[in-house]
Design a protein around this motif. Sequence first.
Motif, PDB file in Angstrom:
ATOM      1  N   TYR A  29       0.823  -1.206   0.000  1.00  0.00           N
ATOM      2  CA  TYR A  29       0.000   0.000   0.000  1.00  0.00           C
ATOM      3  C   TYR A  29       0.861   1.261   0.000  1.00  0.00           C
ATOM      4  O   TYR A  29       0.613   2.193  -0.775  1.00  0.00           O
ATOM      5  CB  TYR A  29      -0.928   0.007   1.209  1.00  0.00           C
ATOM      6  CG  TYR A  29      -1.835   1.207   1.253  1.00  0.00           C
ATOM      7  CD1 TYR A  29      -3.012   1.232   0.511  1.00  0.00           C
ATOM      8  CD2 TYR A  29      -1.510   2.336   2.003  1.00  0.00           C
ATOM      9  CE1 TYR A  29      -3.852   2.339   0.526  1.00  0.00           C
ATOM     10  CE2 TYR A  29      -2.334   3.444   2.017  1.00  0.00           C
ATOM     11  CZ  TYR A  29      -3.498   3.445   1.289  1.00  0.00           C
ATOM     12  OH  TYR A  29      -4.314   4.554   1.303  1.00  0.00           O
ATOM     13  N   VAL A  32       2.915   1.702  -3.498  1.00  0.00           N
ATOM     14  CA  VAL A  32       2.072   2.136  -4.615  1.00  0.00           C
ATOM     15  C   VAL A  32       1.579   3.567  -4.394  1.00  0.00           C
ATOM     16  O   VAL A  32       1.542   4.373  -5.331  1.00  0.00           O
ATOM     17  CB  VAL A  32       0.878   1.174  -4.787  1.00  0.00           C
ATOM     18  CG1 VAL A  32      -0.084   1.698  -5.848  1.00  0.00           C
ATOM     19  CG2 VAL A  32       1.367  -0.214  -5.168  1.00  0.00           C
ATOM     20  N   GLN A  62      -5.122   3.545  -7.559  1.00  0.00           N
ATOM     21  CA  GLN A  62      -5.204   3.598  -6.106  1.00  0.00           C
ATOM     22  C   GLN A  62      -6.391   2.795  -5.586  1.00  0.00           C
ATOM     23  O   GLN A  62      -6.322   2.228  -4.493  1.00  0.00           O
ATOM     24  CB  GLN A  62      -5.296   5.061  -5.629  1.00  0.00           C
ATOM     25  CG  GLN A  62      -5.221   5.253  -4.127  1.00  0.00           C
ATOM     26  CD  GLN A  62      -3.872   4.846  -3.541  1.00  0.00           C
ATOM     27  OE1 GLN A  62      -2.989   4.378  -4.244  1.00  0.00           O
ATOM     28  NE2 GLN A  62      -3.723   5.020  -2.245  1.00  0.00           N
ATOM     29  N   ASN A  65      -5.197  -0.638  -5.536  1.00  0.00           N
ATOM     30  CA  ASN A  65      -4.291  -0.729  -4.390  1.00  0.00           C
ATOM     31  C   ASN A  65      -5.084  -0.957  -3.109  1.00  0.00           C
ATOM     32  O   ASN A  65      -4.724  -1.806  -2.276  1.00  0.00           O
ATOM     33  CB  ASN A  65      -3.463   0.552  -4.294  1.00  0.00           C
ATOM     34  CG  ASN A  65      -2.362   0.464  -3.252  1.00  0.00           C
ATOM     35  OD1 ASN A  65      -1.888  -0.625  -2.918  1.00  0.00           O
ATOM     36  ND2 ASN A  65      -1.954   1.605  -2.735  1.00  0.00           N
ATOM     37  N   THR A  69      -5.000  -4.400  -0.872  1.00  0.00           N
ATOM     38  CA  THR A  69      -4.579  -4.246   0.517  1.00  0.00           C
ATOM     39  C   THR A  69      -5.668  -4.726   1.466  1.00  0.00           C
ATOM     40  O   THR A  69      -5.391  -5.416   2.452  1.00  0.00           O
ATOM     41  CB  THR A  69      -4.240  -2.777   0.818  1.00  0.00           C
ATOM     42  OG1 THR A  69      -3.206  -2.335  -0.063  1.00  0.00           O
ATOM     43  CG2 THR A  69      -3.773  -2.608   2.256  1.00  0.00           C
TER      44      THR A  69
END
Length: 240
Positions: A29, A32, A62, A65, A69
Amino acid sequence: MTNSMVEQVGSARATRVLLACGVVAGPLYVAVTLIQGLTRDGFDPRVHTFNVMTTGDLGWLQRTNGLLTGVLIVLFAVGVSQVLRTGRFAGWGPRLLGLYGAAIIVGGVFPSDPQPGFPAGTTAEMAQTTWHGVVHQGARGGGYVILTAASLVIAWSLAAEGRRAWAWFTVAAVPILGTVMLVAHNPLAPAANGTDNPIVRLAFFAPLGLTWAWTVAFAVHLYRRTAPSGREMRSTPAAA
């Protein structure tokens, strides 16, 4: 090797894989997010929150991401439930940790609202509140509350095992994030919409890094507590 021993080995290996998800989640996390923060046009950490990068043409990066995560944290929570079993409310720590992962997933599904200056060219008039932005902010804020509650329960379990240093580290690292980030995501607070003092603005990112550091350290700690071979996992180990 008996069937029982084979099952124990398989169970231990599966648990270690789940715990490894907690080791990977934080670095993934953060890496990125930082790469995007340095490369996406218009983003300024002195003014914008990292979650604003879920919007715009490249917002899918994102959001993905966040989804990955969140899934890793949910899997990590399953692994925690296999190791952390001491204490009256031990089961609630992993459950709340899993809910925190679910909140991250929701934040990845729904993009945040744009902020003045991001995406590049966005004016104050263009940065309007949307329903998906409200859901995103609610997931983020609710996630911090859930993580804080999870950390307190986990700290209780660690203290019950005699691991008081880990218990204090958990209490010191995570609830700080919950308090600071709730202020940062409060729409009535200046920090939520930018501030004239960049040092104050950047200071809100420090607790986030501390909490991810705790997640990785805690995952490694539990990973090491699992048996590398056919031995049983130590559910009530001696104090470190």
